[in-house]
Scaffold this motif. Structure first.
Motif, PDB file in Angstrom:
ATOM      1  N   SER A  78       0.817  -1.218   0.000  1.00 18.25           N
ATOM      2  CA  SER A  78       0.000   0.000   0.000  1.00 18.25           C
ATOM      3  C   SER A  78       0.847   1.264   0.000  1.00 18.25           C
ATOM      4  CB  SER A  78      -0.942   0.009   1.204  1.00 18.25           C
ATOM      5  OG  SER A  78      -0.217  -0.091   2.424  1.00 18.25           O
ATOM      6  N   SER A  79       2.054   1.194   0.554  1.00 17.48           N
ATOM      7  CA  SER A  79       2.910   2.384   0.612  1.00 17.48           C
ATOM      8  C   SER A  79       3.383   2.806  -0.782  1.00 17.48           C
ATOM      9  CB  SER A  79       4.120   2.138   1.522  1.00 17.48           C
ATOM     10  OG  SER A  79       5.003   1.179   0.958  1.00 17.48           O
ATOM     11  N   LEU A  80       3.359   1.882  -1.743  1.00 17.65           N
ATOM     12  CA  LEU A  80       3.799   2.197  -3.108  1.00 17.65           C
ATOM     13  C   LEU A  80       2.708   2.836  -3.958  1.00 17.65           C
ATOM     14  CD1 LEU A  80       5.980  -0.829  -4.327  1.00 17.65           C
ATOM     15  CD2 LEU A  80       6.711   1.533  -4.047  1.00 17.65           C
ATOM     16  N   ILE A  81       1.474   2.693  -3.538  1.00 22.64           N
ATOM     17  CA  ILE A  81       0.352   3.144  -4.365  1.00 22.64           C
ATOM     18  C   ILE A  81       0.430   4.639  -4.722  1.00 22.64           C
ATOM     19  CG2 ILE A  81      -2.153   3.352  -4.515  1.00 22.64           C
ATOM     20  CD1 ILE A  81      -1.109   0.491  -4.784  1.00 22.64           C
ATOM     21  N   PRO A  82       0.704   5.549  -3.772  1.00 19.29           N
ATOM     22  CA  PRO A  82       0.799   6.972  -4.153  1.00 19.29           C
ATOM     23  C   PRO A  82       1.864   7.237  -5.211  1.00 19.29           C
ATOM     24  CG  PRO A  82       0.588   6.768  -1.769  1.00 19.29           C
ATOM     25  CD  PRO A  82       0.827   5.383  -2.298  1.00 19.29           C
ATOM     26  N   ALA A  83       3.022   6.589  -5.082  1.00 18.19           N
ATOM     27  CA  ALA A  83       4.090   6.774  -6.073  1.00 18.19           C
ATOM     28  C   ALA A  83       3.668   6.209  -7.420  1.00 18.19           C
ATOM     29  CB  ALA A  83       5.372   6.100  -5.587  1.00 18.19           C
ATOM     30  N   LEU A  84       3.030   5.053  -7.414  1.00 23.15           N
ATOM     31  CA  LEU A  84       2.572   4.426  -8.651  1.00 23.15           C
ATOM     32  C   LEU A  84       1.522   5.299  -9.343  1.00 23.15           C
ATOM     33  CD1 LEU A  84       2.506   1.998 -10.590  1.00 23.15           C
ATOM     34  CD2 LEU A  84       0.837   0.922  -9.053  1.00 23.15           C
ATOM     35  N   LYS A  85       0.626   5.867  -8.571  1.00 25.60           N
ATOM     36  CA  LYS A  85      -0.388   6.747  -9.151  1.00 25.60           C
ATOM     37  C   LYS A  85       0.249   8.003  -9.746  1.00 25.60           C
ATOM     38  CE  LYS A  85      -4.408   5.285  -6.456  1.00 25.60           C
ATOM     39  NZ  LYS A  85      -5.457   5.684  -5.474  1.00 25.60           N
ATOM     40  N   GLU A  86       1.316   8.486  -9.119  1.00 23.09           N
ATOM     41  CA  GLU A  86       2.008   9.667  -9.649  1.00 23.09           C
ATOM     42  C   GLU A  86       2.685   9.357 -10.982  1.00 23.09           C
ATOM     43  OE1 GLU A  86       6.150  12.019  -8.960  1.00 23.09           O
ATOM     44  OE2 GLU A  86       5.082  11.464  -7.123  1.00 23.09           O
ATOM     45  N   THR A  87       3.388   8.236 -11.047  1.00 21.51           N
ATOM     46  CA  THR A  87       4.157   7.921 -12.258  1.00 21.51           C
ATOM     47  C   THR A  87       3.271   7.479 -13.421  1.00 21.51           C
ATOM     48  OG1 THR A  87       4.511   5.613 -11.584  1.00 21.51           O
ATOM     49  CG2 THR A  87       6.161   7.246 -10.885  1.00 21.51           C
ATOM     50  N   THR A  88       2.002   7.164 -13.131  1.00 20.81           N
ATOM     51  CA  THR A  88       1.095   6.695 -14.196  1.00 20.81           C
ATOM     52  C   THR A  88      -0.122   7.609 -14.335  1.00 20.81           C
ATOM     53  OG1 THR A  88      -0.078   5.235 -12.631  1.00 20.81           O
ATOM     54  CG2 THR A  88       1.796   4.290 -13.836  1.00 20.81           C
ATOM     55  N   ALA A  89      -0.037   8.811 -13.807  1.00 24.38           N
ATOM     56  CA  ALA A  89      -1.201   9.722 -13.769  1.00 24.38           C
ATOM     57  C   ALA A  89      -1.752  10.050 -15.153  1.00 24.38           C
ATOM     58  CB  ALA A  89      -0.825  11.009 -13.031  1.00 24.38           C
ATOM     59  N   ASP A  90      -0.911   9.978 -16.171  1.00 27.66           N
ATOM     60  CA  ASP A  90      -1.340  10.348 -17.526  1.00 27.66           C
ATOM     61  C   ASP A  90      -1.946   9.181 -18.305  1.00 27.66           C
ATOM     62  OD1 ASP A  90       1.269   9.200 -17.411  1.00 27.66           O
ATOM     63  OD2 ASP A  90       1.591   9.760 -19.503  1.00 27.66           O
ATOM     64  N   LEU A  91      -2.027   8.019 -17.701  1.00 24.27           N
ATOM     65  CA  LEU A  91      -2.513   6.830 -18.400  1.00 24.27           C
ATOM     66  C   LEU A  91      -4.004   6.635 -18.147  1.00 24.27           C
ATOM     67  CD1 LEU A  91       0.432   4.393 -17.520  1.00 24.27           C
ATOM     68  CD2 LEU A  91       0.176   5.821 -19.563  1.00 24.27           C
ATOM     69  N   ASP A  92      -4.785   6.562 -19.211  1.00 23.05           N
ATOM     70  CA  ASP A  92      -6.234   6.426 -19.047  1.00 23.05           C
ATOM     71  C   ASP A  92      -6.728   5.003 -19.267  1.00 23.05           C
ATOM     72  OD1 ASP A  92      -5.940   6.143 -21.753  1.00 23.05           O
ATOM     73  OD2 ASP A  92      -7.103   7.927 -22.307  1.00 23.05           O
ATOM     74  N   ASN A  93      -5.814   4.067 -19.497  1.00 24.28           N
ATOM     75  CA  ASN A  93      -6.220   2.665 -19.681  1.00 24.28           C
ATOM     76  C   ASN A  93      -5.643   1.769 -18.588  1.00 24.28           C
ATOM     77  OD1 ASN A  93      -3.578   2.941 -20.617  1.00 24.28           O
ATOM     78  ND2 ASN A  93      -3.804   1.353 -22.199  1.00 24.28           N
ATOM     79  N   LEU A  94      -5.436   2.371 -17.404  1.00 28.67           N
ATOM     80  CA  LEU A  94      -4.852   1.654 -16.271  1.00 28.67           C
ATOM     81  C   LEU A  94      -5.775   1.694 -15.066  1.00 28.67           C
ATOM     82  CD1 LEU A  94      -2.437   0.292 -14.726  1.00 28.67           C
ATOM     83  CD2 LEU A  94      -1.633   2.623 -14.231  1.00 28.67           C
ATOM     84  N   VAL A  95      -5.934   0.526 -14.433  1.00 26.93           N
ATOM     85  CA  VAL A  95      -6.634   0.415 -13.152  1.00 26.93           C
ATOM     86  C   VAL A  95      -5.643  -0.143 -12.140  1.00 26.93           C
ATOM     87  CG1 VAL A  95      -8.478  -0.729 -11.867  1.00 26.93           C
ATOM     88  CG2 VAL A  95      -8.898   0.065 -14.198  1.00 26.93           C
ATOM     89  N   ILE A  96      -5.499   0.535 -11.003  1.00 31.77           N
ATOM     90  CA  ILE A  96      -4.581   0.098  -9.952  1.00 31.77           C
ATOM     91  C   ILE A  96      -5.391  -0.479  -8.798  1.00 31.77           C
ATOM     92  CG2 ILE A  96      -2.854   0.834  -8.262  1.00 31.77           C
ATOM     93  CD1 ILE A  96      -2.127   3.116 -10.238  1.00 31.77           C
TER      94      ILE A  96
END
Length: 287
Positions: A78-96
């Motif tokens: 869970s601690s990685l989720i904010p970083a992952l959301k930041e690095t993939t913020a421009d992707l519209d075909n991704l579900v985390i």
């Protein structure tokens, strides 16, 4: 920001107060060519859905999103989720999804997220739980087009081996009940940060389009496989005698010889998956 740059990875980790979690086997790719090649060779077509396990900070994720219709990334930390959301913020075909893949209801995930799509698994698997994840993917949801994963080099050698090879073992035979396995390419330890102590390899598992065996045969053969490899130095007959206590070793040896055309002194590592199924059929009334 370049996700294969040690400097940028360290910056992301520092900004989010993250440390590499050895318990989750976290080692991030820093060779740009590797995630590109994994994504390109995973076997999927452009209209496919991709299930990624352990996306980390999104290095492979971005390559998958650039090539395929939809990506669902399941991350346990869970601690990685904010970083992952930041690095993939421009992707519209991704579900985390923040979840443990070993506890995930795969049928529900596939129906909710990938309706009408062929689904391929593509992941850099944590070394500590590679085998359980692969077996869950095959046993609980056998409808993936491909399962393309990066694993420890020794594990790749084991999974791609053939009967009589030194690396051939129970997990090889069990996977072959469901699928064939092909080694794609090697990945040296220097391609990761932090650098692990071992090299890796990417393999592609292709589940049989039409199952070779019934569920009953697969389950029965699996029991024989586990018993046969419990002590490698024992003959097949000696290994199996523990689960056929009502039979003499001579009787068991005769059935092995008649069924497989092999001597009674044959060892489990000489048998392919189909041989274990034949043996199960010959012995199932005694199990």
């Amino acid at each position: 920001m370049k996700l294969t740059s040690v400097r940028d990875v360290a910056d992301i980790m520092n900004r989010h107060g993250l440390k590499f979690n050895k318990g989750y086997g976290q080692n991030f790719l820093i060779n740009e060519a590797v995630p590109k090649r994994i994504a390109a060779e995973c076997g999927a077509d452009p209209d496919s859905g991709i299930l990624e396990i352990g996306p980390g900070i999104g290095t492979l994720t971005r390559e998958l999103c650039a090539r395929y219709r939809k990506v669902v990334a399941v991350e346990i930390d869970s601690s990685l989720i904010p970083a992952l959301k930041e690095t993939t913020a421009d992707l519209d075909n991704l579900v985390i999804i923040n979840d443990d893949i070993m506890k995930t209801d795969l049928d529900r995930l596939i129906s909710d997220e990938f309706a009408g799509m062929n689904v391929t698994v593509c992941a850099n698997l944590p070394y500590y739980i590679t085998t359980p994840i692969i077996m869950k993917l095959l046993e609980e949801y056998g409808k993936f087009a491909f399962i393309t994963v990066m694993v420890q080099k020794e594990v790749a050698q084991r999974l791609c081996s053939k009967p009589s090879d030194d690396n051939y073992g129970a997990i090889t035979a069990q996977i072959n009940l469901y699928a064939s396995v092909k080694r794609l390419f090697s990945v040296p330890s220097g391609c990761f940060f932090p650098r692990p102590k071992v090299d890796s390899a990417v393999i592609r598992i292709e589940p049989y389009k039409v199952p070779r065996f019934t569920k009953e045969q697969t389950n029965g053969a699996s029991k024989l496989i586990k018993a046969s490899f419990s002590q490698r130095r024992k003959t097949l007959v000696n290994s199996l005698s523990g689960i056929f206590a009502d039979m003499t070793k001579t009787e068991l040896g005769d059935i092995v010889s008649e069924t497989l055309g092999m001597g009674a002194d044959v060892r489990g590592e000489k048998l392919e998956a189909g041989d274990f199924v034949k043996l199960y059929e010959a012995l199932k009334d005694r199990m």
